[in-house]
Design an enzyme around this catalytic site. Structure first.
Site, short mmCIF file in Angstrom:
data_model
loop_
_atom_site.label_atom_id
_atom_site.label_comp_id
_atom_site.label_asym_id
_atom_site.label_seq_id
_atom_site.Cartn_x
_atom_site.Cartn_y
_atom_site.Cartn_z
N CYS A 79 0.84 -1.20 0.00
CA CYS A 79 0.00 0.00 0.00
C CYS A 79 0.87 1.25 0.00
O CYS A 79 0.65 2.18 -0.78
CB CYS A 79 -0.92 -0.01 1.22
SG CYS A 79 -2.09 1.37 1.27
N CYS A 80 1.88 1.28 0.87
CA CYS A 80 2.80 2.42 0.92
C CYS A 80 3.54 2.58 -0.41
O CYS A 80 3.78 3.70 -0.86
CB CYS A 80 3.80 2.24 2.05
SG CYS A 80 3.14 2.48 3.71
N CYS A 111 -1.05 8.23 7.22
CA CYS A 111 -2.40 7.93 6.76
C CYS A 111 -3.30 7.58 7.95
O CYS A 111 -2.86 6.96 8.92
CB CYS A 111 -2.36 6.77 5.78
SG CYS A 111 -1.48 7.12 4.23
N CYS A 123 -3.40 3.88 9.19
CA CYS A 123 -2.27 3.22 9.85
C CYS A 123 -1.61 4.10 10.91
O CYS A 123 -0.44 3.90 11.25
CB CYS A 123 -1.22 2.82 8.80
SG CYS A 123 -1.86 1.74 7.50
N CYS A 151 7.64 3.81 5.89
CA CYS A 151 6.71 3.67 4.77
C CYS A 151 7.39 3.08 3.55
O CYS A 151 6.72 2.54 2.67
CB CYS A 151 6.11 5.03 4.42
SG CYS A 151 7.30 6.25 3.85
#
Length: 223
Positions: A106-107, A187, A190, A213
């Protein structure tokens, strides 16, 4: 770079932008907790100092409003907001829930890839990392080399007290989520509150062994 190791703050940033990497350096900011200090130093060095802000699409609304507040207050004139493209999201995170199953991926999609594109053509970039933030940053140097670029860490040696003093001296506003216990802000998917006295970054990806990240993962080495 050793000849610039005695400089700090706005003086260092001015030298990097004017003498060392003219037109080839940018500051990367999350506009999170503590970000205002480095942004103020950049604005003091040159209001047109390029600032890259990665909007992952998963940021707190408070962060976006704080960004707008700081840009106006500091008079920054070249803030470049970047983020994942529609194709990036369609290819890797169509339902927007990748953070649950694979936060590293995702990062990568939402932050690392957009930043790589934004850094294209630049020889150096400035970060706001500090040694006191976590054990993984305890040996952070002023200058480091990674992926063919120089990373400048003007606040590497600053402690929390000095950061707080600079906020006070400059009358800088704090990120609105700090008062609610969020000491390292990324974010909303998280980021958690930090327990009193805990590592400031312990609220990032809490409950996992993830600490970064991805944009800063490499072997730290002095330049």
């Amino acid at each position: 770079m050793a000849s610039y190791g005695h400089l700090e703050g706005a003086t260092l940033l001015h030298a990097m932008a004017r003498d060392v990497f003219p037109g080839r350096i940018a500051l990367v900011s999350s506009f999170g907790a503590e970000s205002a200090v480095l942004l103020a130093l950049a604005a003091e060095a040159d209001p047109s100092f390029p600032v890259i802000f990665v909007n992952t699409g998963k940021l707190f609304g408070e962060t976006l409003r704080y960004r707008d507040q700081l840009v106006k207050r500091l008079g920054l004139t070249d803030v470049r907001t970047v983020g994942p493209t529609a194709d990036d999201i369609a290819a890797g995170d169509r339902d927007g829930m990748l953070f649950n199953s694979n936060p590293d991926a995702c990062c990568h999609i939402r932050k690392t890839v957009p930043l790589d594109r934004a850094l294209s053509g630049l020889d150096a970039w400035v970060t706001g990392r500090k040694r006191f933030q976590s054990s993984t940053r305890a040996a952070l140097p002023l200058f480091e080399e990674a992926d063919g670029r120089i990373k400048v860490n003007p606040l590497a040696l600053w402690d929390r007290e000095r950061i707080d003093e600079e906020f006070e001296r400059r009358g800088l506003p704090r990120h609105p989520l700090e008062a609610d216990g969020f000491l390292s802000i990324g974010c909303f998917t998280c980021t958690s509150r930090v327990a009193p006295g805990a590592d400031p970054r312990s609220g990032r990806w809490a409950g996992t062994d993830k600490t970064e990240c991805g944009i800063h993962i490499h072997r730290i080495g002095n330049v």
